[in-house]
Design an enzyme around this catalytic site. Structure first.
Site, PDB file in Angstrom:
ATOM      1  N   HIS A   1      61.578  46.436  73.128  1.00  0.00           N
ATOM      2  CA  HIS A   1      61.595  45.185  73.895  1.00  0.00           C
ATOM      3  C   HIS A   1      61.155  44.011  73.041  1.00  0.00           C
ATOM      4  CE1 HIS A   1      61.302  47.713  77.824  1.00  0.00           C
ATOM      5  NE2 HIS A   1      62.496  47.749  77.277  1.00  0.00           N
TER       6      HIS A   1
ATOM      7  N   ALA B   1      53.112  49.810  78.573  1.00  0.00           N
ATOM      8  CA  ALA B   1      51.996  48.853  78.705  1.00  0.00           C
ATOM      9  C   ALA B   1      50.670  49.525  79.048  1.00  0.00           C
ATOM     10  CB  ALA B   1      52.357  47.812  79.757  1.00  0.00           C
TER      11      ALA B   1
ATOM     12  N   THR C   1      46.302  48.549  78.169  1.00  0.00           N
ATOM     13  CA  THR C   1      45.379  47.972  79.184  1.00  0.00           C
ATOM     14  C   THR C   1      43.930  48.112  78.720  1.00  0.00           C
ATOM     15  OG1 THR C   1      45.388  50.074  80.398  1.00  0.00           O
ATOM     16  CG2 THR C   1      46.906  48.350  81.168  1.00  0.00           C
TER      17      THR C   1
ATOM     18  N   SER D   1      53.355  54.776  80.540  1.00  0.00           N
ATOM     19  CA  SER D   1      54.550  54.086  81.032  1.00  0.00           C
ATOM     20  C   SER D   1      54.934  54.650  82.397  1.00  0.00           C
ATOM     21  CB  SER D   1      55.728  54.262  80.069  1.00  0.00           C
ATOM     22  OG  SER D   1      56.881  53.575  80.589  1.00  0.00           O
TER      23      SER D   1
ATOM     24  N   ILE E   1      55.017  44.688  73.359  1.00  0.00           N
ATOM     25  CA  ILE E   1      55.368  43.518  72.534  1.00  0.00           C
ATOM     26  C   ILE E   1      54.125  42.927  71.857  1.00  0.00           C
ATOM     27  CG2 ILE E   1      57.358  42.934  73.975  1.00  0.00           C
ATOM     28  CD1 ILE E   1      55.593  40.875  75.441  1.00  0.00           C
TER      29      ILE E   1
HETATM   30  N1  APR Z   1      45.703  54.932  80.674  1.00  0.00           N
HETATM   31  C1  APR Z   1      46.788  55.643  81.071  1.00  0.00           C
HETATM   32  N2  APR Z   1      47.787  55.119  81.828  1.00  0.00           N
HETATM   33  C2  APR Z   1      47.647  53.822  82.193  1.00  0.00           C
HETATM   34  C3  APR Z   1      46.544  53.024  81.835  1.00  0.00           C
HETATM   35  C4  APR Z   1      45.549  53.631  81.033  1.00  0.00           C
HETATM   36  N3  APR Z   1      44.459  52.968  80.638  1.00  0.00           N
HETATM   37  N4  APR Z   1      46.723  51.776  82.367  1.00  0.00           N
HETATM   38  C5  APR Z   1      47.893  51.810  83.053  1.00  0.00           C
HETATM   39  N5  APR Z   1      48.444  53.039  82.947  1.00  0.00           N
HETATM   40  C6  APR Z   1      49.732  53.500  83.479  1.00  0.00           C
HETATM   41  C7  APR Z   1      50.022  53.064  84.891  1.00  0.00           C
HETATM   42  O1  APR Z   1      49.640  54.112  85.775  1.00  0.00           O
HETATM   43  C8  APR Z   1      51.548  52.880  84.876  1.00  0.00           C
HETATM   44  O2  APR Z   1      52.220  54.052  85.329  1.00  0.00           O
HETATM   45  O3  APR Z   1      50.714  52.905  82.646  1.00  0.00           O
HETATM   46  C9  APR Z   1      51.895  52.662  83.406  1.00  0.00           C
HETATM   47  C10 APR Z   1      52.354  51.246  83.107  1.00  0.00           C
HETATM   48  O4  APR Z   1      53.590  51.088  83.754  1.00  0.00           O
HETATM   49  P1  APR Z   1      54.268  49.636  83.753  1.00  0.00           P
HETATM   50  O5  APR Z   1      53.249  48.614  84.137  1.00  0.00           O
HETATM   51  O6  APR Z   1      55.531  49.764  84.547  1.00  0.00           O
HETATM   52  O7  APR Z   1      54.599  49.353  82.219  1.00  0.00           O
HETATM   53  P2  APR Z   1      55.838  49.889  81.385  1.00  0.00           P
HETATM   54  O8  APR Z   1      56.216  51.270  81.820  1.00  0.00           O
HETATM   55  O9  APR Z   1      55.523  49.688  79.968  1.00  0.00           O
HETATM   56  O10 APR Z   1      57.005  48.854  81.822  1.00  0.00           O
HETATM   57  C11 APR Z   1      58.232  48.930  81.117  1.00  0.00           C
HETATM   58  O11 APR Z   1      58.895  46.865  82.208  1.00  0.00           O
HETATM   59  O12 APR Z   1      58.644  44.662  82.870  1.00  0.00           O
HETATM   60  C12 APR Z   1      59.125  45.488  81.885  1.00  0.00           C
HETATM   61  O13 APR Z   1      59.454  44.772  79.698  1.00  0.00           O
HETATM   62  C13 APR Z   1      58.463  45.244  80.558  1.00  0.00           C
HETATM   63  O14 APR Z   1      58.214  46.821  78.740  1.00  0.00           O
HETATM   64  C14 APR Z   1      57.959  46.611  80.124  1.00  0.00           C
HETATM   65  C15 APR Z   1      58.796  47.541  80.972  1.00  0.00           C
END
Ligand code: APR
Length: 259
Positions: A123, A24, A28, A197, A105
Site C-alpha cells: 500500500h 496495522a 498499534t 491484520s 505505510i
Molecule cells: N496485536 C495484535 N493484533 C492487533 C493489535 C496488537 N497490538 N492491534 C490491533 N490488532 C489487530 C486487530 O484485532 C485487527 O484485526 O490488527 C487488525 C488490524 O486490522 P485493520 O485495522 O483492518 O488493519 P489492516 O488489516 O492492516 O487493514 C488493511 O485497510 O484501510 C486499509 O489501507 C488500509 O492497509 C490498510 C488495509
C-alpha cells in the site's frame, strides 16, 4: 488458552521459505492507530471520503485528505519499532525470512532493521510524496512543512501537478511490481505468517489464501479473529509484540538445544 508459540517456532525452524504478512495491528504498539479496531482511523474518518476519485475530484476533498494524512503522519513520523517489528527483523537475521509483505505505510520495518529488498510495501509508503503527473518524489517532511504553513493541498513545483503521499488509496491502482512479487512469493513459500491484520482488504488479503492453496502452512497472530481463521493451521490470539517475542524466544531455545 493453550500456548501455541512453541509449535510456531518449530514450524519456523522446519521451513525453508517463510513469508511474513503484516497489517496495522503490528504498529498499534508503536502508538499508530489501526483502521478497524474501536478508535481506529475509520472510526474517526469516513473511508468513503478518501477514495482516490474524491482526491482527484475537488480542491476541498484534497484539503480534507491532507488533513487526515497529516494527522496519520504525525502519529508515524517519530514512532519507534516495537517488539513485533524487532522479531520480524530477527527472523531475517536468522536467514528465515524469504520476504515481508506489508500493508503498512509507516516505514517501521526498515527502522527495525529489515533490508529494503526483503520488504514489499503493497500500500505504498507515507514517508515520501509523489506528483501524480510527473512522478517527481519529495521527502514527506518537506511537504508537511508546506502544509503546516498553510498550503492545504500542495502542488508539484516542477509541473504544477497534484501532490499526494506515495500511499495507495481505495480505488487507486496497486503497485504492479510489489503486487506481482507478493503473489509469486506467497505461492512459493512453505510457511505464511500473518501478523496484525483483519484480512478484509483485497487484493492484499488474497495472499494468505494463495499461500494455503499452494500447500503452505498458515499461521495467524492477531488480537481478534480474522477473515482467514477458518483456513489457518495455527491461530495465536494476543498482542503481536508479546506473541512474536515468545515465538522468537522459542526459536532461539530450540536452536540452542539442537545445536
Ligand atoms: N496485536 C495484535 N493484533 C492487533 C493489535 C496488537 N497490538 N492491534 C490491533 N490488532 C489487530 C486487530 O484485532 C485487527 O484485526 O490488527 C487488525 C488490524 O486490522 P485493520 O485495522 O483492518 O488493519 P489492516 O488489516 O492492516 O487493514 C488493511 O485497510 O484501510 C486499509 O489501507 C488500509 O492497509 C490498510 C488495509
Amino acid at each position: 488458552m493453550e500456548d501455541r508459540t512453541g509449535d510456531v517456532a518449530r514450524l519456523i525452524l522446519d521451513s525453508k521459505k517463510i513469508v511474513v504478512f503484516v497489517g496495522a495491528g503490528l504498529s498499534t504498539e508503536s502508538g499508530i492507530p489501526d483502521f478497524r479496531s474501536p478508535g481506529g482511523v475509520w472510526d474517526k474518518y469516513d473511508p468513503e471520503d478518501f477514495y482516490f476519485q474524491n482526491f482527484l475530484s475537488s480542491e476541498s476533498s484534497r484539503e480534507k485528505y491532507w488533513q487526515m494524512a497529516t494527522e496519520m503522519y504525525d502519529a508515524m513520523k517519530d514512532a519507534r519499532p516495537n517488539a513485533g517489528h524487532i522479531a520480524i527483523a530477527e527472523l531475517e537475521k536468522l536467514g528465515k525470512l524469504d520476504c515481508l509483505i506489508t500493508q503498512n505505510i509507516d516505514g517501521l520495518h526498515s527502522k527495525a532493521g529489515n533490508s529494503e529488498e526483503k520488504v514489499l510495501e503493497l500500500h505504498g509508503t507515507a514517508m515520501h510524496v509523489a506528483c501524480l503527473t510527473c512522478q517527481k518524489r519529495y521527502e514527506r517532511a518537506s511537504i508537511q512543512e508546506r502544509v503546516s504553513s498553510g498550503d492545504k493541498a500542495p502542488r508539484c513545483d516542477s509541473c504544477g501537478g497534484l501532490l499526494k503521499p506515495a500511499t495507495i488509496s481505495f480505488g487507486q491502482s496497486m503497485p504492479e511490481r510489489e503486487t506481482a512479487e507478493a503473489y509469486r512469493r506467497s505461492a512459493a513459500c512453505d510457511l505464511f505468517i500473518v501478523i496484525g491484520s483483519s484480512l478484509v482488504v483485497h487484493p492484499a488479503a488474497q495472499m494468505p489464501v494463495v499461500a494455503k492453496r499452494a500447500g503452505a502452512k498458515l499461521v495467524i497472530v492477531n488480537r481478534d479473529e480474522t477473515a482467514c481463521d477458518d483456513i489457518a493451521d495455527i491461530i495465536v490470539n494476543g498482542q503481536a509484540g508479546q506473541v512474536m517475542e515468545a515465538i522468537l524466544e522459542s526459536v532461539r531455545r530450540i536452536k540452542d538445544r539442537e545445536a
